[in-house]
Design a protein around this motif. Sequence first.
Motif, PDB file in Angstrom:
ATOM      1  N   SER A 189     -12.332   0.330 -13.432  1.00 55.27           N
ATOM      2  CA  SER A 189     -13.495   1.128 -13.806  1.00 55.27           C
ATOM      3  C   SER A 189     -14.716   0.727 -12.997  1.00 55.27           C
ATOM      4  N   HIS A 190     -15.614   1.693 -12.829  1.00 52.62           N
ATOM      5  CA  HIS A 190     -16.895   1.403 -12.175  1.00 52.62           C
ATOM      6  C   HIS A 190     -17.981   1.164 -13.224  1.00 52.62           C
ATOM      7  N   ARG A 191     -17.660   1.470 -14.515  1.00 48.48           N
ATOM      8  CA  ARG A 191     -18.716   1.444 -15.530  1.00 48.48           C
ATOM      9  C   ARG A 191     -18.744   0.140 -16.310  1.00 48.48           C
ATOM     10  N   GLY A 220       0.842  -1.197   0.000  1.00 50.98           N
ATOM     11  CA  GLY A 220       0.000   0.000   0.000  1.00 50.98           C
ATOM     12  C   GLY A 220       0.870   1.235   0.000  1.00 50.98           C
ATOM     13  N   PRO A 221       0.298   2.371   0.375  1.00 46.34           N
ATOM     14  CA  PRO A 221       1.088   3.606   0.371  1.00 46.34           C
ATOM     15  C   PRO A 221       2.307   3.467   1.278  1.00 46.34           C
ATOM     16  N   PRO A 222       3.474   3.972   0.846  1.00 48.06           N
ATOM     17  CA  PRO A 222       4.688   3.858   1.666  1.00 48.06           C
ATOM     18  C   PRO A 222       4.486   4.496   3.035  1.00 48.06           C
ATOM     19  N   ILE A 234       5.115   1.765  -8.968  1.00 46.30           N
ATOM     20  CA  ILE A 234       5.222   3.084  -8.321  1.00 46.30           C
ATOM     21  C   ILE A 234       5.539   2.876  -6.833  1.00 46.30           C
ATOM     22  N   TRP A 235       4.821   1.944  -6.222  1.00 46.05           N
ATOM     23  CA  TRP A 235       5.089   1.593  -4.815  1.00 46.05           C
ATOM     24  C   TRP A 235       5.694   0.203  -4.764  1.00 46.05           C
ATOM     25  N   LYS A 236       6.540   0.001  -3.777  1.00 45.11           N
ATOM     26  CA  LYS A 236       7.158  -1.329  -3.630  1.00 45.11           C
ATOM     27  C   LYS A 236       6.274  -2.179  -2.721  1.00 45.11           C
ATOM     28  N   GLY A 279     -14.673  -2.996  -7.957  1.00 46.34           N
ATOM     29  CA  GLY A 279     -14.843  -3.090  -6.510  1.00 46.34           C
ATOM     30  C   GLY A 279     -15.346  -1.770  -5.981  1.00 46.34           C
ATOM     31  N   PRO A 280     -15.862  -1.772  -4.756  1.00 47.72           N
ATOM     32  CA  PRO A 280     -16.402  -0.526  -4.204  1.00 47.72           C
ATOM     33  C   PRO A 280     -15.321   0.521  -3.991  1.00 47.72           C
ATOM     34  N   SER A 281     -15.773   1.738  -3.799  1.00 48.73           N
ATOM     35  CA  SER A 281     -14.849   2.838  -3.563  1.00 48.73           C
ATOM     36  C   SER A 281     -14.013   2.552  -2.312  1.00 48.73           C
ATOM     37  N   GLY A 282     -12.712   2.775  -2.427  1.00 48.28           N
ATOM     38  CA  GLY A 282     -11.822   2.535  -1.281  1.00 48.28           C
ATOM     39  C   GLY A 282     -11.405   1.082  -1.151  1.00 48.28           C
ATOM     40  N   ALA A 283     -11.751   0.246  -2.162  1.00 47.66           N
ATOM     41  CA  ALA A 283     -11.410  -1.179  -2.086  1.00 47.66           C
ATOM     42  C   ALA A 283      -9.912  -1.409  -2.236  1.00 47.66           C
ATOM     43  N   GLY A 284      -9.218  -0.435  -2.838  1.00 50.64           N
ATOM     44  CA  GLY A 284      -7.775  -0.591  -3.026  1.00 50.64           C
ATOM     45  C   GLY A 284      -7.384  -0.756  -4.483  1.00 50.64           C
ATOM     46  N   LYS A 285      -8.290  -0.409  -5.397  1.00 53.15           N
ATOM     47  CA  LYS A 285      -8.021  -0.616  -6.831  1.00 53.15           C
ATOM     48  C   LYS A 285      -6.846   0.266  -7.289  1.00 53.15           C
ATOM     49  N   SER A 286      -6.873   1.543  -6.874  1.00 57.67           N
ATOM     50  CA  SER A 286      -5.772   2.435  -7.288  1.00 57.67           C
ATOM     51  C   SER A 286      -4.466   1.999  -6.641  1.00 57.67           C
ATOM     52  N   CYS A 287      -4.552   1.547  -5.389  1.00 60.98           N
ATOM     53  CA  CYS A 287      -3.330   1.068  -4.718  1.00 60.98           C
ATOM     54  C   CYS A 287      -2.758  -0.121  -5.479  1.00 60.98           C
ATOM     55  N   LEU A 288      -3.637  -1.024  -5.922  1.00 66.18           N
ATOM     56  CA  LEU A 288      -3.181  -2.193  -6.682  1.00 66.18           C
ATOM     57  C   LEU A 288      -2.518  -1.724  -7.983  1.00 66.18           C
ATOM     58  N   SER A 289      -3.127  -0.717  -8.637  1.00 64.90           N
ATOM     59  CA  SER A 289      -2.535  -0.197  -9.884  1.00 64.90           C
ATOM     60  C   SER A 289      -1.138   0.336  -9.615  1.00 64.90           C
ATOM     61  N   ARG A 290      -0.983   1.046  -8.505  1.00 66.56           N
ATOM     62  CA  ARG A 290       0.325   1.650  -8.212  1.00 66.56           C
ATOM     63  C   ARG A 290       1.364   0.576  -7.905  1.00 66.56           C
ATOM     64  N   LEU A 291       0.913  -0.502  -7.268  1.00 65.81           N
ATOM     65  CA  LEU A 291       1.863  -1.578  -6.950  1.00 65.81           C
ATOM     66  C   LEU A 291       2.272  -2.315  -8.226  1.00 65.81           C
ATOM     67  N   PRO A 348      -1.214  -2.487   5.552  1.00 64.30           N
ATOM     68  CA  PRO A 348      -1.249  -2.538   4.084  1.00 64.30           C
ATOM     69  C   PRO A 348      -2.683  -2.501   3.561  1.00 64.30           C
ATOM     70  N   VAL A 349      -2.878  -1.860   2.422  1.00 69.58           N
ATOM     71  CA  VAL A 349      -4.219  -1.774   1.830  1.00 69.58           C
ATOM     72  C   VAL A 349      -4.517  -3.052   1.047  1.00 69.58           C
ATOM     73  N   ILE A 350      -3.505  -3.527   0.329  1.00 70.61           N
ATOM     74  CA  ILE A 350      -3.664  -4.730  -0.502  1.00 70.61           C
ATOM     75  C   ILE A 350      -3.178  -5.944   0.284  1.00 70.61           C
ATOM     76  N   ASP A 377      -6.325   3.675 -14.765  1.00 71.19           N
ATOM     77  CA  ASP A 377      -7.078   3.804 -13.513  1.00 71.19           C
ATOM     78  C   ASP A 377      -8.250   4.767 -13.738  1.00 71.19           C
ATOM     79  N   GLU A 378      -9.405   4.215 -13.904  1.00 75.52           N
ATOM     80  CA  GLU A 378     -10.626   4.977 -14.218  1.00 75.52           C
ATOM     81  C   GLU A 378     -10.377   5.984 -15.347  1.00 75.52           C
ATOM     82  N   PRO A 379     -10.008   5.457 -16.530  1.00 76.91           N
ATOM     83  CA  PRO A 379      -9.664   6.360 -17.640  1.00 76.91           C
ATOM     84  C   PRO A 379     -10.901   6.961 -18.288  1.00 76.91           C
TER      85      PRO A 379
HETATM   86  N1  LIG Z   1      -1.356   7.960  -1.277  1.00 75.64           N
HETATM   87  C1  LIG Z   1      -2.056   7.426  -0.262  1.00 75.64           C
HETATM   88  N2  LIG Z   1      -1.672   7.655   1.005  1.00 75.64           N
HETATM   89  C2  LIG Z   1      -2.347   7.134   2.047  1.00 75.64           C
HETATM   90  N3  LIG Z   1      -3.439   6.363   1.906  1.00 75.64           N
HETATM   91  C3  LIG Z   1      -3.886   6.099   0.679  1.00 75.64           C
HETATM   92  C4  LIG Z   1      -3.217   6.614  -0.474  1.00 75.64           C
HETATM   93  N4  LIG Z   1      -3.879   6.186  -1.569  1.00 75.64           N
HETATM   94  C5  LIG Z   1      -4.902   5.435  -1.109  1.00 75.64           C
HETATM   95  N5  LIG Z   1      -4.910   5.377   0.232  1.00 75.64           N
HETATM   96  C6  LIG Z   1      -5.852   4.638   1.071  1.00 75.64           C
HETATM   97  O1  LIG Z   1      -5.966   3.345   0.549  1.00 75.64           O
HETATM   98  C7  LIG Z   1      -7.319   2.911   0.553  1.00 75.64           C
HETATM   99  C8  LIG Z   1      -7.694   2.438  -0.855  1.00 75.64           C
HETATM  100  O2  LIG Z   1      -7.648   3.559  -1.721  1.00 75.64           O
HETATM  101  P1  LIG Z   1      -7.724   3.397  -3.305  1.00 75.64           P
HETATM  102  O3  LIG Z   1      -7.537   4.744  -3.889  1.00 75.64           O
HETATM  103  O4  LIG Z   1      -6.792   2.323  -3.728  1.00 75.64           O
HETATM  104  O5  LIG Z   1      -9.230   2.909  -3.480  1.00 75.64           O
HETATM  105  P2  LIG Z   1     -10.026   2.676  -4.821  1.00 75.64           P
HETATM  106  O6  LIG Z   1     -10.544   1.297  -4.776  1.00 75.64           O
HETATM  107  O7  LIG Z   1      -9.194   3.029  -6.005  1.00 75.64           O
HETATM  108  O8  LIG Z   1     -11.210   3.718  -4.643  1.00 75.64           O
HETATM  109  P3  LIG Z   1     -11.971   4.595  -5.747  1.00 75.64           P
HETATM  110  O9  LIG Z   1     -12.821   3.649  -6.524  1.00 75.64           O
HETATM  111  O10 LIG Z   1     -12.784   5.500  -4.907  1.00 75.64           O
HETATM  112  O11 LIG Z   1     -10.951   5.288  -6.551  1.00 75.64           O
HETATM  113  C9  LIG Z   1      -8.152   4.092   1.025  1.00 75.64           C
HETATM  114  O12 LIG Z   1      -8.547   3.808   2.352  1.00 75.64           O
HETATM  115  C10 LIG Z   1      -7.226   5.272   0.985  1.00 75.64           C
HETATM  116  O13 LIG Z   1      -7.444   6.074   2.105  1.00 75.64           O
END
Ligand SMILES: Nc1ncnc2c1ncn2[C@@H]1O[C@H](COP(=O)(O)OP(=O)(O)OP(=O)(O)O)[C@@H](O)[C@H]1O
Length: 577
Positions: free
Chosen positions: A523-525, A336-338, A378-380, A362-374, A343-345, A491-493
Amino acid sequence: MKPALSSPLLGIVRTLSFGYLNLFAFGFFLPFLFMAMSMVPMSIVERVGTSRNASTLATLLVIAAVVAATYTVMEQIRGQVLERMGLVIDERLTRVCFDAVNRGQGRAGVPAAQALADLQTVRRFLCGPSLSALIDAFWSPLFVLAMFFINAAFGFLMLGLLTFSAAASLATHYWVSAHLAAAQRLDGEANEFGLAVSRNAEALRVMGMLPALAERWYALHRDGLGWRGLAGARAARIGLVPRMVQNGQMIVVYGLGGFLFLSDRIQLSVLFVVLMVMMRAQGPLQHIINNWSQIQSFASAARRLDALLRGIEAAPRPMSLPAPAGELRVSRLVGGPPGMARPVINDVSFSLAPGRILGVVGPSGAGKSCLSRLVTGIWKPVRGTIVFGEQDLSHWDPDELGRHVGYVPQDVEFLPGTIAENIARFDPDASSERILAAVELAGIHDIMRGLPDGYATRLGGPGGHVLSGGQRQRVALARAVYGAPRLVVLDEPNSNLDAGAEQVLGRTMQRLRDDGAAVIVVSHRISLLGFCDDLLVLNEGVVQAIGARERIFNRLPRFREGPQPPLIDLPRTGTGG
Ligand SMILES: Nc1ncnc2c1ncn2[C@@H]1O[C@H](COP(=O)(O)OP(=O)(O)OP(=O)(O)O)[C@@H](O)[C@H]1O
């Protein structure tokens, strides 16, 4: 493994040791020239006064002029040496600092604005008058020695005055260091806050937040000023006695000189030399005392920069690897974020073959963007592996890997430059063919046609063309597909796209797949997910389901936001293998 340097900054300074040696040599010769100059008034009084000879006066004045000119030229050369060294330091440090800040390798948690300000502080010190003063202060004992030659009493007087000044400066440092550190910290926070407000000024203004934010910013700024003021007041109190001593020293010199003259131990004309040398010897020390806060700022900035640079030193230098070919295998990924404690994932595994499109939902905040960054590196990861082709992602040089990765983040930003430069990722070897290929692949000819200066239209910065939200996403897609990357993560393009543009995006994804790229799209769509071969359902950082699109598709409405009934686990099969 190469041991990490105790101070990378010192390592860079050490490469300039020849320049500093030069400065040191100047610091040695300049005092002699100054003493020679200071002897001219004495000689005029002694020789011309007794001989009343005009040619003696002329000779002395010519000698004085030659010495003064040499002194001035040497000072000028010293200034130029410092200036050139400043440029070299700038060149060596700016690049590594830029890298350290933007790669996030520095573990010191130094914000970018602070790091760049630190760089300026360090540079200004290492090639500025404070460093010259320190070098000159090193040679001050030469002046003391000269005083001892004139008369031991003057030597001791000067030694006493210099020691007193040094002790006073140390005491000042001791008394104000905590105050100045607090002021610097608050200044940094105020700057970061101010920059964040400026970046979002429009939205904040429309919601009437600016007065409250100005208050908050000013509170930070005021607290910083308060600490600085306290430090100044303390320094002024402590500095009162040294200032009195400094102002009164001339009386002491005249008094001592008069006494020594009356006891036939010196000529009165010697007082010219004593006064000039005394002032010159105290000059560097006085400069150091007056600019002590600058020296302290340098010390703190150098410490922070060192910590930042050590992050780079400690990072292993990856070897050059061939372009990734093969599937992307994510295995038991945790991260997850350094710096985040939890960890988020959590334990995410999947594989994606080249020529497949994986949709992540997945729902908002599920960690999709975090997974993309990993997955993009971008993140280790904290644990687990991401293997691309034959190699672990972490084995690649990030810059080399970047050429094979396309990424559209949720918040698209462009840099000041032309739209062509932005699409070409500021690649200095970019060719028109490759830029046109990216534009064609992303299907953004319509945007390019509408730009005021076509491909030369400037984005970002003052006067730059402003793209709409949807246009930004589509141009970001062109940037992502530039150079035929092997892995494309979106990521949600489509969050700002209309139905037509979404179809164009879907076709781009299909063409990437046909070209053998592995594509991940968050994507959510549902409309965009229809273009995917496989779907991965993420909830609270855990894979809830993964498999062929048709198998998962019907159950997607259950992933709307809010509390959901748990989905029955599907087997976590590899999607492409
Ligand atoms: N740069 C960051 N620093 C700290 N916490 C983060 C960071 N990015 C995401 N998080 C946390 O990680 C969790 C997952 O966030 P993420 O953005 O991966 O969700 P998501 O599934 O992409 O949501 P959405 O669909 O709303 O974009 C959230 O609880 C968020 O607070």
